[in-house]
Design a protein around this motif. Sequence first.
Motif, PDB file in Angstrom:
ATOM      1  N   PHE A 119       0.796  -1.256   0.031  1.00 23.81           N
ATOM      2  CA  PHE A 119       0.144   0.021  -0.134  1.00 23.81           C
ATOM      3  C   PHE A 119       0.922   1.205   0.034  1.00 23.81           C
ATOM      4  N   ALA A 144      -5.068   4.024   1.513  1.00 28.37           N
ATOM      5  CA  ALA A 144      -4.048   3.039   2.016  1.00 28.37           C
ATOM      6  C   ALA A 144      -4.007   2.912   3.423  1.00 28.37           C
ATOM      7  N   CYS A 164     -10.666   0.077   0.948  1.00 28.70           N
ATOM      8  CA  CYS A 164     -10.124  -0.573  -0.342  1.00 28.70           C
ATOM      9  C   CYS A 164     -10.913  -0.202  -1.542  1.00 28.70           C
TER      10      CYS A 164
END
Length: 185
Positions: A119, A144, A164
């Motif tokens: 991420f 993230a 997400c």
Amino acid sequence: MKTKQFCALGLLFFIVSYLLFSKVFPPLQKPIDFAHWFNLIGACLLLSFNDVFPKNKLSFVASFVTTLGVIAHVGLCAIDFIMWSFGPDDLARSQLSNHISNTPSIFYPFVAVGPSLLFMGLSIHALNFIKTRTKSSLMVILGAPAIGFSFFILKNGVYMFLSCMIFVLGLGLLLYRKESSKVMV
């Protein structure tokens, strides 16, 4: 298949894995651990982002961090596959979990820190577009840590999935952006 298509497929696999992790739907754990297979394949395909974003000093760092994150995701998924293989044996799963937690050379690179590098690396890539594609970049950069916060602090699968979605949507918008010559160096 073109590199951008690998990236898009990786984003699709990754978001499906987080949908399965969120437990919004009944778990799909038979005959295999679908959530972790989608996550593993998605993470490996996300490595393609190292090739589609502009090449500069920042992207060199981003590519290195992203690669470390993919390696860590592979390790984490391997651990989770072993956990899954214990089936209903909670004692064995607990013993393995304790062993991993007490083994820093496994716990930190593959459980606690390593997977977040994926991420971070993709967020560093997004920094290249902060001036030209601000909204998309911020979706990635803020999405993230929101994923980690919703998982580790809030312990809420729905928020994790929504975070997400924002992260993946931001990357998708950056992936299919109109080409611009203005990129941060």
